[in-house]
Design a protein around this motif. Sequence first.
Motif, PDB file in Angstrom:
ATOM      1  N   GLY A 131       6.142  39.103 -47.057  1.00 56.82           N
ATOM      2  CA  GLY A 131       7.325  39.595 -47.450  1.00 56.82           C
ATOM      3  C   GLY A 131       8.299  40.175 -46.433  1.00 56.82           C
ATOM      4  N   ALA A 132       7.879  39.883 -45.287  1.00 60.65           N
ATOM      5  CA  ALA A 132       8.759  40.478 -43.936  1.00 60.65           C
ATOM      6  C   ALA A 132       9.772  39.239 -43.907  1.00 60.65           C
ATOM      7  N   GLU A 133      11.024  39.574 -43.468  1.00 58.51           N
ATOM      8  CA  GLU A 133      12.052  38.637 -43.027  1.00 58.51           C
ATOM      9  C   GLU A 133      11.772  37.881 -42.142  1.00 58.51           C
ATOM     10  N   VAL A 134      11.908  36.575 -42.371  1.00 57.15           N
ATOM     11  CA  VAL A 134      11.649  35.387 -41.434  1.00 57.15           C
ATOM     12  C   VAL A 134      12.915  34.453 -40.992  1.00 57.15           C
ATOM     13  N   LYS A 135      14.062  35.014 -41.139  1.00 57.45           N
ATOM     14  CA  LYS A 135      15.444  34.134 -41.020  1.00 57.45           C
ATOM     15  C   LYS A 135      15.443  33.711 -39.263  1.00 57.45           C
ATOM     16  N   ASN A 136      15.173  34.626 -38.706  1.00 58.90           N
ATOM     17  CA  ASN A 136      15.065  34.474 -37.262  1.00 58.90           C
ATOM     18  C   ASN A 136      14.086  33.764 -36.333  1.00 58.90           C
ATOM     19  N   ILE A 137      13.119  33.634 -37.397  1.00 58.89           N
ATOM     20  CA  ILE A 137      11.718  32.771 -36.698  1.00 58.89           C
ATOM     21  C   ILE A 137      11.866  31.357 -37.180  1.00 58.89           C
ATOM     22  N   THR A 138      11.829  30.353 -36.204  1.00 66.05           N
ATOM     23  CA  THR A 138      11.738  29.111 -36.402  1.00 66.05           C
ATOM     24  C   THR A 138      10.459  28.681 -36.902  1.00 66.05           C
ATOM     25  N   ALA A 139      10.467  27.407 -37.713  1.00 67.97           N
ATOM     26  CA  ALA A 139       9.165  27.024 -38.272  1.00 67.97           C
ATOM     27  C   ALA A 139       8.236  26.434 -36.949  1.00 67.97           C
ATOM     28  N   ALA A 140       8.848  26.102 -35.834  1.00 65.59           N
ATOM     29  CA  ALA A 140       8.110  25.488 -34.793  1.00 65.59           C
ATOM     30  C   ALA A 140       7.199  27.091 -34.053  1.00 65.59           C
ATOM     31  N   GLU A 141       8.074  28.198 -34.175  1.00 68.45           N
ATOM     32  CA  GLU A 141       7.310  29.417 -33.766  1.00 68.45           C
ATOM     33  C   GLU A 141       6.293  29.748 -34.649  1.00 68.45           C
ATOM     34  N   ARG A 142       6.642  29.688 -35.997  1.00 65.36           N
ATOM     35  CA  ARG A 142       5.533  30.133 -36.862  1.00 65.36           C
ATOM     36  C   ARG A 142       4.332  29.125 -36.740  1.00 65.36           C
ATOM     37  N   TYR A 143       4.591  28.076 -36.624  1.00 60.15           N
ATOM     38  CA  TYR A 143       3.384  27.158 -36.594  1.00 60.15           C
ATOM     39  C   TYR A 143       2.508  27.291 -35.118  1.00 60.15           C
ATOM     40  N   GLN A 144       3.204  27.549 -34.291  1.00 58.31           N
ATOM     41  CA  GLN A 144       2.742  27.777 -32.888  1.00 58.31           C
ATOM     42  C   GLN A 144       1.851  29.077 -32.844  1.00 58.31           C
TER      43      GLN A 144
END
Length: 254
Positions: free
Chosen positions: A143-156
Motif C-alpha cells: 500500500g506504500a507510494e511507489v511512483k518514485n521507484i522504477t520497475a527495474a529498481e523494484r525487480y532488482q
Amino acid sequence: MLCLAMIGLASGAEPAAAPADAGDSMNHARSLLQKWAETERLIASERHEWEQGKALLEGRITLVEQSVQEMKKKIAEAETKLADAKKRAAEVELEKAQAKEASDALLAAAEELEKGVRALVLRVPTNVKEKIKVLADRIPKEGAEVKNITAAERYQNVLGVLNELNKANLEIASLPEIHEVGNGKKAEVKTVYIGLGQAYFVNAAGDIGGVGVPNTDAWVWKTDPTIAKSMLEVLEVMKKTVSPKLVELPATID
C-alpha cells in the motif's frame, strides 16, 4: 561685240556658280558620311553593349535556373527527411506505447513478487535476515507510494533478496540463540539451520534438544530431548573436531 560680251558674261556666270554648289554638295555628303559613320559607331556600340548585356543576363538566368534546380533538390530531400522523421516518430510512439504496456505489466507482477518476498522474509532465520536487511528494506511496504521507484529498481530488490535466500537455502548454518526449553524456561542453545526449511537446537549440557520449522510469519519450535545427543555429534562434525559421519535427525516435509 555687245553680243559676244553678253555671251561671255553669260558663259562666265555659270562656271562661277558651279564650284559653290559642288562645295555644298561635298560638305553635305561629308556631313552625311560623318553622321552615317557616327550612326554605325553608335549601332556597333549599342550592339556590343547589348551582346554583353545579353551574355550577362543569360549567365544570370543560368545561375537562377541552377539555383532553382538546387532548391528543388533540397526541397525534395527535405520532404524525404520529413517523411522519414514522421515515420520514425510514429515508430517511436508505438514503441513507447508498447514499452508502457510492458512496464505496466511488469509493475503489476512486481507487486505480487514483493508480496511473496515480504512473506518469505518473515520466515527466514535471524542471520539470513541480517544479510538481506538492506535489500528487504528497499521493498515497498504493502500500500506504500511507489511512483518514485522504477520497475527495474523494484525487480532488482526482489531478485537480490531471492538470490540471497537461494544461497542460504543451500547452506548449513550454526548460530547461538535463545529458545524455550520447557517449563517456561529459556536457555542459550546452538541452533543448526538446514537451509531455510528445517532447524535443530541443543543446549550446552547436551540434554535438551529441539526441532524447528518455519510457519507463516515465524519459526515454530518443539523440544525433543531424543535428538540432543545427535545434535552434539552434528556440532562436532561442523567444528571438524571429528571425522565426517552420517548423523540421523528427524525431518518434517511440508
